[in-house]
Design a protein around this motif. Structure first.
Motif, PDB file in Angstrom:
ATOM      1  N   SER A  23      11.021  45.812 -88.525  1.00 37.22           N
ATOM      2  CA  SER A  23      10.600  45.475 -87.008  1.00 37.22           C
ATOM      3  C   SER A  23      10.708  44.096 -86.961  1.00 37.22           C
ATOM      4  N   PHE A  25       8.943  42.911 -84.065  1.00 35.99           N
ATOM      5  CA  PHE A  25       8.019  43.085 -83.181  1.00 35.99           C
ATOM      6  C   PHE A  25       6.969  42.004 -82.872  1.00 35.99           C
ATOM      7  N   LYS A  26       6.939  41.557 -81.588  1.00 32.12           N
ATOM      8  CA  LYS A  26       6.173  40.229 -81.404  1.00 32.12           C
ATOM      9  C   LYS A  26       5.044  40.801 -80.420  1.00 32.12           C
TER      10      LYS A  26
END
Length: 86
Positions: A23, A25-26
């Motif tokens: 992922s 994801f930030k």
């Protein structure tokens, strides 16, 4: 038989955590939040007008429903003891 139980349980523990792909994801930051615009008092007053209108409509609808139900004889509201027990 008892030797295979820890091995199998260990495999299930590891595979249960690997079902996610990689992922990118930030995590969100404060820069992504919307910037307030306009007067908060004007928005607050508009919301209060809408909420008060909904409240008054609900009270009027409830009172109207009770009046119609009482007038039609569908309900007896037990204001006082009945005149007879029959």
């Amino acid at each position: 038989m008892f030797v295979s139980r820890p091995i199998v349980s260990r495999l299930f523990q590891q595979t249960a955590r690997r079902y996610h792909g990689e992922s990118h994801f930030k995590p969100p930051s404060m820069d992504e939040l919307p910037v307030p615009a306009g007067s908060w008092q004007a928005q607050y007053d508009a919301n209060q007008r809408r909420y008060n209108a909904a409240l008054l409509f609900g009270l009027a609808f409830t009172a109207g429903t009770l009046v119609v139900a009482k007038a039609s004889g569908l309900v007896y509201l037990n204001y006082s003891p009945p005149k007879s027990l029959d």
